[in-house]
Design an enzyme around this catalytic site. Structure first.
Site, PDB file in Angstrom:
ATOM      1  N   VAL A  16     -15.090 -33.356 -20.979  1.00 16.92           N
ATOM      2  CA  VAL A  16     -13.915 -34.075 -20.466  1.00 16.92           C
ATOM      3  C   VAL A  16     -14.032 -35.570 -20.722  1.00 16.92           C
ATOM      4  O   VAL A  16     -13.102 -36.202 -21.222  1.00 16.92           O
ATOM      5  CB  VAL A  16     -13.724 -33.799 -18.954  1.00 16.92           C
ATOM      6  CG1 VAL A  16     -12.567 -34.635 -18.406  1.00 16.92           C
ATOM      7  CG2 VAL A  16     -13.482 -32.317 -18.708  1.00 16.92           C
ATOM      8  N   LYS A 106     -13.851 -31.488  -8.030  1.00 15.58           N
ATOM      9  CA  LYS A 106     -13.303 -30.601  -6.998  1.00 15.58           C
ATOM     10  C   LYS A 106     -14.313 -30.280  -5.904  1.00 15.58           C
ATOM     11  O   LYS A 106     -13.961 -30.218  -4.718  1.00 15.58           O
ATOM     12  CB  LYS A 106     -12.792 -29.312  -7.633  1.00 15.58           C
ATOM     13  CG  LYS A 106     -13.825 -28.603  -8.501  1.00 15.58           C
ATOM     14  CD  LYS A 106     -13.214 -27.464  -9.256  1.00 15.58           C
ATOM     15  CE  LYS A 106     -14.184 -26.904 -10.285  1.00 15.58           C
ATOM     16  NZ  LYS A 106     -14.371 -27.806 -11.438  1.00 15.58           N
ATOM     17  N   VAL A 133      -7.854 -30.007  -9.773  1.00 18.85           N
ATOM     18  CA  VAL A 133      -7.250 -28.687  -9.550  1.00 18.85           C
ATOM     19  C   VAL A 133      -6.342 -28.340 -10.713  1.00 18.85           C
ATOM     20  O   VAL A 133      -5.419 -29.089 -11.039  1.00 18.85           O
ATOM     21  CB  VAL A 133      -6.428 -28.659  -8.239  1.00 18.85           C
ATOM     22  CG1 VAL A 133      -5.796 -27.284  -8.045  1.00 18.85           C
ATOM     23  CG2 VAL A 133      -7.298 -29.009  -7.040  1.00 18.85           C
ATOM     24  N   GLY A 135      -6.567 -28.256 -13.997  1.00 17.42           N
ATOM     25  CA  GLY A 135      -6.570 -28.926 -15.295  1.00 17.42           C
ATOM     26  C   GLY A 135      -5.364 -29.799 -15.550  1.00 17.42           C
ATOM     27  O   GLY A 135      -5.072 -30.732 -14.797  1.00 17.42           O
ATOM     28  N   GLY A 188     -16.500 -18.960 -25.116  1.00 19.32           N
ATOM     29  CA  GLY A 188     -16.657 -20.262 -24.481  1.00 19.32           C
ATOM     30  C   GLY A 188     -15.861 -20.447 -23.203  1.00 19.32           C
ATOM     31  O   GLY A 188     -15.838 -21.544 -22.633  1.00 19.32           O
ATOM     32  N   GLU A 191     -19.277 -19.944 -18.517  1.00 26.12           N
ATOM     33  CA  GLU A 191     -20.557 -20.636 -18.639  1.00 26.12           C
ATOM     34  C   GLU A 191     -21.687 -19.619 -18.776  1.00 26.12           C
ATOM     35  O   GLU A 191     -21.519 -18.425 -18.485  1.00 26.12           O
ATOM     36  CB  GLU A 191     -20.805 -21.500 -17.398  1.00 26.12           C
ATOM     37  CG  GLU A 191     -19.744 -22.553 -17.129  1.00 26.12           C
ATOM     38  CD  GLU A 191     -19.823 -23.717 -18.090  1.00 26.12           C
ATOM     39  OE1 GLU A 191     -20.850 -23.850 -18.792  1.00 26.12           O
ATOM     40  OE2 GLU A 191     -18.851 -24.494 -18.145  1.00 26.12           O
ATOM     41  N   LYS A 206     -10.887 -25.591  -4.944  1.00 22.36           N
ATOM     42  CA  LYS A 206      -9.510 -25.975  -5.258  1.00 22.36           C
ATOM     43  C   LYS A 206      -8.557 -25.571  -4.135  1.00 22.36           C
ATOM     44  O   LYS A 206      -7.613 -26.313  -3.810  1.00 22.36           O
ATOM     45  CB  LYS A 206      -9.099 -25.328  -6.585  1.00 22.36           C
ATOM     46  CG  LYS A 206      -9.916 -25.839  -7.771  1.00 22.36           C
ATOM     47  CD  LYS A 206      -9.667 -25.027  -9.026  1.00 22.36           C
ATOM     48  CE  LYS A 206     -10.506 -25.538 -10.186  1.00 22.36           C
ATOM     49  NZ  LYS A 206     -10.358 -24.708 -11.405  1.00 22.36           N
ATOM     50  N   GLY A 305     -10.666 -27.092 -19.834  1.00 16.23           N
ATOM     51  CA  GLY A 305     -10.850 -27.574 -21.198  1.00 16.23           C
ATOM     52  C   GLY A 305     -10.819 -29.082 -21.253  1.00 16.23           C
ATOM     53  O   GLY A 305     -10.240 -29.753 -20.386  1.00 16.23           O
TER      54      GLY A 305
END
Length: 429
Positions: A16, A106, A133, A135, A188, A191, A206, A305
């Site tokens: 990010v 978050k 929350v 994205g 991807g 995790e 969230k 993402g």
């Protein structure tokens, strides 16, 4: 237009953070025009300074995040490192040294949001966290600002892309949980350790944030009931399809009918195929909001993402910088209602229960009696038997979770009940 740039410190430069830095550089002219002043990346705090970071001047990179936020000339700190510490200390230090904060954290906001808001107010700074929350989906600002004059009664949503991808794959292909998880990992979406996602911790954080904003009360992570999705099976999806439903991991925040309390919970649930959330596929997120005057609203889009999350961060950055130029601050915490958070036992919903039972006369009557003794009304029941064993599927009318728990405990004591194969809540009707 002001010519002296507003200085931004970036804490974290992973997936990010690197996108935030890239957008700040490539869209610099547009950001300047929208804000009314240029923004300048003044420092980037990282753990591994030797890593090559394309597009970032190595002279800006530091491992001393504390020194960066204490500089005194920083206008906005963007925190995308995650976790509780050192993020909490860095944010409060930034406030005390004159900077406003944009965060995507978050977990920290769900645990210590009240204290962070208080620190922001104490120092006259902003705390924005749209990216925490769902994205890229604009959700927090609509709840905090656009619906500020309305009364929100329910927030129901898919707020974790990993779990939605897995459940969607199980639904569309008939894959088992592990097979779907393996594919999510290979692509991807999951995790290496998917616990935070599949056990509902991410969604619970969230839910706490959403409930607090929607109902103007303080809801912490510990207040949220959490149930993961690792026990969901292909058989559960088959049962859902027979009911005209699918299964989603939902975050559900509700105001009690009498308005005197709220609930917040995360768990798998069956939802009808004609509900808007049922059609949310892949790694996408969607949140369904029910407000008194506005009615039903749905917010949909990519929930994770680098680029989508960075989009939300940059939106907050623009808002905070505008406030800085206007020598004002945006909306802070609204917790005036101080509503209690009810326990899960008080939640009322429908249930789908699958039992393994002996295939002999009288079993259904015994099971029905247990439900009646605990005040749980049966809507439909279906029994299939073979070679002395049978499956019994019961769908209830709406009942309190505590009553259903007592019912299941009593069912397990019956000699004719071999086991409880699954229990699934039915939502969105």
């Amino acid at each position: 237009m002001r010519t002296r740039p507003l200085k931004v410190a970036l804490l974290g430069c992973g997936v990010v953070g690197s996108e935030v830095a890239r957008i700040m550089t490539t869209h610099a002219d547009d950001l300047t025009a929208r804000i009314g002043a240029p923004v300048e990346l003044a420092g980037v705090a990282v753990r591994r300074p030797s890593k090559v970071r394309e597009g970032i001047d190595p002279a800006l990179v530091t491992t001393d995040a504390t020194a960066l936020v204490k500089r005194g000339d920083i206008d906005v700190v963007v925190e995308v490192i995650g976790g509780i510490e050192p993020a909490r200390t860095l944010i409060t230090t930034a406030f005390s040294h004159g900077a406003s904060v944009v965060s995507a954290n978050k977990a920290l906001l769900a645990q210590d949001g009240a204290a962070l808001h208080a620190a922001a107010v104490e120092h006259g700074r902003d705390l924005y966290y749209e990216a925490a929350v769902a994205g890229a989906i604009p959700l927090i600002r609509p709840l905090r600002e656009s619906l500020a004059g309305d009364k929100v009664n329910r927030v129901l949503g898919i707020v974790n892309g990993t779990t939605n991808f897995i459940l969607d794959k199980m639904d569309s292909t008939g894959a088992g949980y592990q097979e779907a998880l393996d594919e999510a990992t290979a692509l991807g979406y999951a995790e290496a350790d998917p616990t935070a996602d599949v056990e509902g911790f991410d969604a619970a954080a969230k839910a706490a944030i959403l409930a607090g904003i929607a109902f103007h009360t303080r809801v912490r992570l510990d207040d949220v009931y959490r149930e993961g999705m690792t026990e969901v099976t292909a058989a559960d999806f088959a049962s859902a399809k027979e009911m005209g439903c699918t299964i989603k991991l939902l975050a559900i925040c509700e105001r009690a009918a009498d308005g005197g309390s709220v609930t917040a919970r995360v768990h798998p649930a069956m939802i009808p195929l004609d509900h808007p959330l049922a059609s949310v596929r892949g790694a996408y997120n969607a949140v369904f909001v029910e407000a008194e005057a506005a009615g039903q609203l749905m917010f949909y889009g990519p929930g994770a993402g680098g680029a989508p999350t960075a989009s939300a961060v940059l939106g907050d950055l623009v808002a905070v910088c505008r406030n800085k130029l206007a020598e004002s601050t945006g909306p802070g915490e609204s917790a005036y209602t101080q509503l209690p958070v009810s326990p899960m036992g008080d939640v009322v919903t429908r249930y789908h229960i699958s039992l393994d039972v002996a295939d002999k006369p009288g079993v259904l009557a015994q099971v029905a009696t247990v439900f009646a003794e605990h005040g749980v009304s049966i809507d439909t029941v279906r029994q299939q038997g073979k070679d002395g064993e049978a499956s019994l599927v019961v769908v209830t009318h709406r009942a309190a979770d505590a009553a259903l728990t007592g019912t299941v405990d009593a069912l397990r004591k019956l000699d004719t009940v071999r086991g409880v194969a699954s229990i699934m809540r039915v939502e969105g009707e």
